[in-house]
Every structure is written in structure tokens, then in C-alpha cells.
Scaffold this motif. Sequence first.
Motif, PDB file in Angstrom:
ATOM      1  N   VAL A 176       0.864  -1.173   0.000  1.00  9.33           N
ATOM      2  CA  VAL A 176       0.000   0.000   0.000  1.00  9.33           C
ATOM      3  C   VAL A 176       0.905   1.228   0.000  1.00  9.33           C
ATOM      4  O   VAL A 176       1.972   1.225   0.615  1.00  9.33           O
ATOM      5  CB  VAL A 176      -0.966  -0.029   1.206  1.00  9.33           C
ATOM      6  CG1 VAL A 176      -0.231  -0.021   2.526  1.00  9.33           C
ATOM      7  CG2 VAL A 176      -1.947   1.132   1.158  1.00  9.33           C
ATOM      8  N   LEU A 183       4.292   0.333   1.909  1.00  4.78           N
ATOM      9  CA  LEU A 183       4.273  -0.597   3.030  1.00  4.78           C
ATOM     10  C   LEU A 183       3.882  -1.963   2.481  1.00  4.78           C
ATOM     11  O   LEU A 183       2.860  -2.097   1.801  1.00  4.78           O
ATOM     12  CB  LEU A 183       3.255  -0.158   4.080  1.00  4.78           C
ATOM     13  CG  LEU A 183       3.020  -1.156   5.215  1.00  4.78           C
ATOM     14  CD1 LEU A 183       4.168  -1.127   6.211  1.00  4.78           C
ATOM     15  CD2 LEU A 183       1.697  -0.878   5.916  1.00  4.78           C
ATOM     16  N   CYS A 184       4.696  -2.959   2.775  1.00  8.00           N
ATOM     17  CA  CYS A 184       4.409  -4.313   2.310  1.00  8.00           C
ATOM     18  C   CYS A 184       3.330  -4.934   3.192  1.00  8.00           C
ATOM     19  O   CYS A 184       3.528  -5.103   4.390  1.00  8.00           O
ATOM     20  CB  CYS A 184       5.673  -5.170   2.340  1.00  8.00           C
ATOM     21  SG  CYS A 184       5.332  -6.899   1.988  1.00  8.00           S
ATOM     22  N   ARG A 216       8.651  -1.126   5.331  1.00  7.27           N
ATOM     23  CA  ARG A 216       8.455   0.009   4.426  1.00  7.27           C
ATOM     24  C   ARG A 216       9.593   0.068   3.430  1.00  7.27           C
ATOM     25  O   ARG A 216      10.746  -0.203   3.773  1.00  7.27           O
ATOM     26  CB  ARG A 216       8.463   1.318   5.217  1.00  7.27           C
ATOM     27  CG  ARG A 216       7.314   1.451   6.164  1.00  7.27           C
ATOM     28  CD  ARG A 216       7.685   2.421   7.287  1.00  7.27           C
ATOM     29  NE  ARG A 216       6.690   2.346   8.337  1.00  7.27           N
ATOM     30  CZ  ARG A 216       5.537   3.009   8.316  1.00  7.27           C
ATOM     31  NH1 ARG A 216       5.273   3.820   7.325  1.00  7.27           N
ATOM     32  NH2 ARG A 216       4.664   2.870   9.276  1.00  7.27           N
TER      33      ARG A 216
END
Lengths: 102, 509
Positions: free
Chosen positions: A21, A74-75, A63
Motif C-alpha cells: 500500500v 508498506l508491504c 516500508r
Amino acid sequence: MTMDVKPGTRLYSAVCTTEAVVVRAPSEPVDLRCGGRTVEPASGPPVGEPEGGFDEGTLLGKRYSDVAQSLELLCTKAGKGSLSIGQELLQLSGAKPLPASD
Amino acid sequence: MLLEMAVAGAGDRIVVGSRERGLTAAELQQRASAAAARFGKHPIESVVLVDENSDAVPIALFGAALAGVPFAPLNYRLPDDQLAALVERLVPAAVVAGPDAVDRLESLDGITMIERDVLHDDRDVLHDDRDASATAAGADVDPESVAVLLFTSGTTGVAKAAMLRHRHLVSYVIGTVEFMGASEDDAQLVAVPPYHIAGISTILTCLYGGRRIVYLPAFDPDVWVNTAANERVSHAMVVPTMLGRILDVIEARGTQLPSLRHLSYGGGRMPVDVVERAMTLLPAVDFVNAYGLTETSSTVAVLGPEEHRAAFRSDDATVRARLKSVGVPLPGVEVEIRATDGSVVAPGERGEIHVRGEQVAGEYVGRSLLTDDGWFPTNDAGYFDETGFLFLDGRLDDVIVRGAENLSPGEIEDVLVAHPAVVAACVVGVPDAQWGEAVAAAVVLTDDAAVSDEQLKSWVRARLRSTKTPVHIVFRDVLPHTETGKLLRRVVRDELAGAPVSGIATQTP
């Protein structure tokens, strides 16, 4: 291929399980890739394998940002591909130490 | 997304409840999915909670999200008619209620009542719904959809439903919390009620950060201290009224809380002497002052532990004053102080606090207060000092903040004026060591009236509730007004705030 992203945009790798995201977005469109391939705006079954050099993988909850710090992701789901803008790999960014407030 | 991440990151970590019997992240997800399946059987538009804190709160919160409807926690302390009026704005709805609340609401139309314990025990009973719950758990929640509806008591006294969308809450969490940054021994004691924004945000930040939540059903200072000790609580958030009472217990009992490392406070004006007392009694604890609003998905500015300590030991008046500050804005949040004409004022000048950021919702049902470029006027007054620290200076309007409760002066004035002997009334908040603000009133009586301040207090208490009853009542020949006839509330407030309390309390006409 470049795309417009804004904070909150969710992105999905085309070649692995990585999902991310956008936390901070540049004003210009970016050529955002995972595993060397352009990321997708929607979830779908991964096709193929990450390209060499773009296969270090992503880590859940970490991040990633570019050198200019104009983009931060962000994973939200880990995978085998690495995030990049074009050929430039995104780097793990340091955690922001903020005191818990609630 | 947040719950999925927590499950993937540390699914077997206990996220809510006691160390021995609490729910893991995976179990929370399972129950939330079961709850979503249960909610999804009915054509509902919201999931309402009428209950104290319990482990069912996060289940209902995530269950509502998975079912694709807003979660609306209500103040269970409201009188029946007010509670019913709020529920009627949310139907058709699934109402999650504690045993006490079920009877109060059962007769309402358009609701499906679900007992709180059913949600918590929903593990094996839903064989029939496995498919439904699996579907619900796998569904991606639309970031634009409304996650939470929280009723705020505004200036008019009519409750406004503040809307927080998933994207606001997610921005807040990922912008302020490091994923699984907490140690596995960390535990957060939550005593703020579920209908308070901090009661919602703490669920999300703790889950994402990997910190176990321990609930108090409702706040009680003795139980708070006992639980903090027994559950080896490391973190807690309190509103101003709670802190003073907790300190009283710690002082009286000489309790040590060796596990407690971090105490944040917010939700109202914190008297600086309480902060100093807390730092003296709990020298090892990190204190954080947080400023935020429901409409901003909780915290937008913090005064951190180092700033607290630096201010506490400083002789420099500017640094020392920071104990009264709410610190500096979060990295993802912009804050401006503006004059009434909209211009940004210089440091030291008072104005309205405006905030902007991804977490800032600024929206109520049917109406957004955000400007075109995303700024939210908070209606809070404040100023920045020369070094960029933000200070609050009350509400721009005149809502009285007693404890964490917002009281509308107008409502209390209406009741006072309804008394046959009262011509006019002005209700204001005055500083109070325990509650932050106390309710005070200046009253004008009819010429031939004979009524005591105690009689008027009883009059209000009988019609509203005790927290809305003025502690101090003074009698005046006239109330101060502007030339255009507007009541000069500020003048009354300054006068009452400066008057000796005992003199006021005993004064009769």
C-alpha cells in the motif's frame, strides 16, 4: 509503464504474492514494478517468476522507499519479488520511532 | 487488511485478553469471520455496540468490517430514550449488547439483537456458515467504505455521527505504528470506553503493533491498578480524570507498577499539577500527551517522553511550559493556526486549529467539513510557541469538557431557564483539578424569586444527569452581553473561574 499513485493506493505484484500500500506518493506518475514487472491495481494469480536482480523478496510490514524519499510503500503481504521504480530497487526504510499515543 | 497482516505476521500472538486465556490474532480473525457471517444473515446497514469493554469489541469491530457495514459503538450510559433515538438512526442494524442492555433495546424496530457472549463463543457453532465466513474473510474491504460511526456531542447538543472511512484509519495506523514493533510481553490496558475514538484506535494500533490488549469493562481506579499489576501491563492510555484517581490509589497503597513503562494521556485538558505528580510518582514511566479528535482518526500531535522529562527538569520558562503543550504534529499531519478571516497567524497568536492529512476525515453523516484542499477546522482554539510546540486553549465554541465528556452549555441553560424563578442563565466550564473542567452557572432570577443554589442544582439533576449539574451557581442582576445582544460567555467564565469556590457554593439571593 508509469502510473499515478496516491497514499492508500493498493498494489499487487504480477509475478509473486507481494502486496503493498502506498504510504507516501510523488506528484508525478511512477514506473512501479515488483520482480521487474509492472505492478497491478487488482489482485490476481501471479504469472511467471521475478526477473534476476529483482528477486530478493519483500517482507511483511516493512516500508520501502526510493533514494529521493518521494515514494514509500508498506508491504502488506510478502513475496519473492523486489519492489523497484524502473531499474532502481526500493530500499528498506528505517522505522519511524513514534511514541504510542493510544 | 490490518487484521490479515497481523494474522500473517504473528497469528499465534495473543492480541486480546489474559496471557493464559486470551485470543490469538488467528482466533480473533476466526471469530470476526463468524461474526460477519452472523451479521450477514440480516439485511443490516450497521453493527451497533451497546456495551462496556470486553473482548467482543474487537470481534464486533472487525466483524462489521468483514460484513461491509459501519461499526457504531454507542454510549451505553445514555438514558433509554436518547439511546433509542441513536439506534433508530442506524437501523436496520445488528445490535451487539451486554446482558444489561438487551432488555433496554429489545422492543425497537429494525434491529437484530446479538448477545455479546455469543460473539466471543462463536467458534464451533457456525458449521453451517463456514462458506459464508470464508467468503467474508477473503473479501477486500473497500478503502472508501465507512468503518466506524462515532457520535459526538456537538455545540447544539444534538449528536453528530462522525464517519471514519477505512482509508483514514489505515493511514493513521500505518503512519504512526511500526508493524509488530511491540515485544511479546507488552500489554496495553484499555479503560476508555468503546464509543470513544481512543477505544477504537487502540484496537487497531495494538493489533498492528503486536501489543496485547487487556480490557477493563469500565474504569475504576482500584481495578485499574490491580489489573495493571496482575497482567504486567506495560502500556496504557488514560483521560485526564482517570490519571488523578489512579495516582490517588498508587499513593494511598504504595503500589509499585514495575511493568508499566508507557502512559499516554489525552481527551481533555490535563491539569499540569497532575502531570507533575504522575512524573514524580512514576519516574520510570514514559509519558506521552496526545492531541486528537474523533474526526482526525485519533492522535494528530504528541508530546513525547523526552520532551516531558526535559520540561520537567528545566528552569527555562519556555521549556518548562511545554508540560502544558500537546507537542508537535505527527509526520503525516499538517497543523495551522488561523484567524477568523482564514489567515495563518504568527507563533504565539491564538486562533482556530486546522489540520490536514490522510487520516483526517472531518466528515459527518450527510456533511463534510473538509475544505476543498483537505483542511479540517477543528473548532479547537490554540497556538504554536516560537519553537513549534502546539498549545490548546479550549474549544472555540463553549462546550464544557468534564473528564472526557463533552457537555453542551445550551442544554443545561435551557433546563435552568425552564425553572419558574429563572430569567436567564449562562453555563460555563471552570478549571477543576479533578475533572479538568467543572460546570458553573450564572443565573438571573425573577424579582420576587426565592430559590437557593441547592434547589436549582436539584432541578437540573432531576432533568439531566449529575455530570451536567452545575457545581457552582452564582446569582446576578444581569448577564453581560455585547452591543448586538450576544451573551459574553467568556466574561462570565473568567469571572466564575476567578471567584473563590466556597463563597460561590454558599451564596443565595
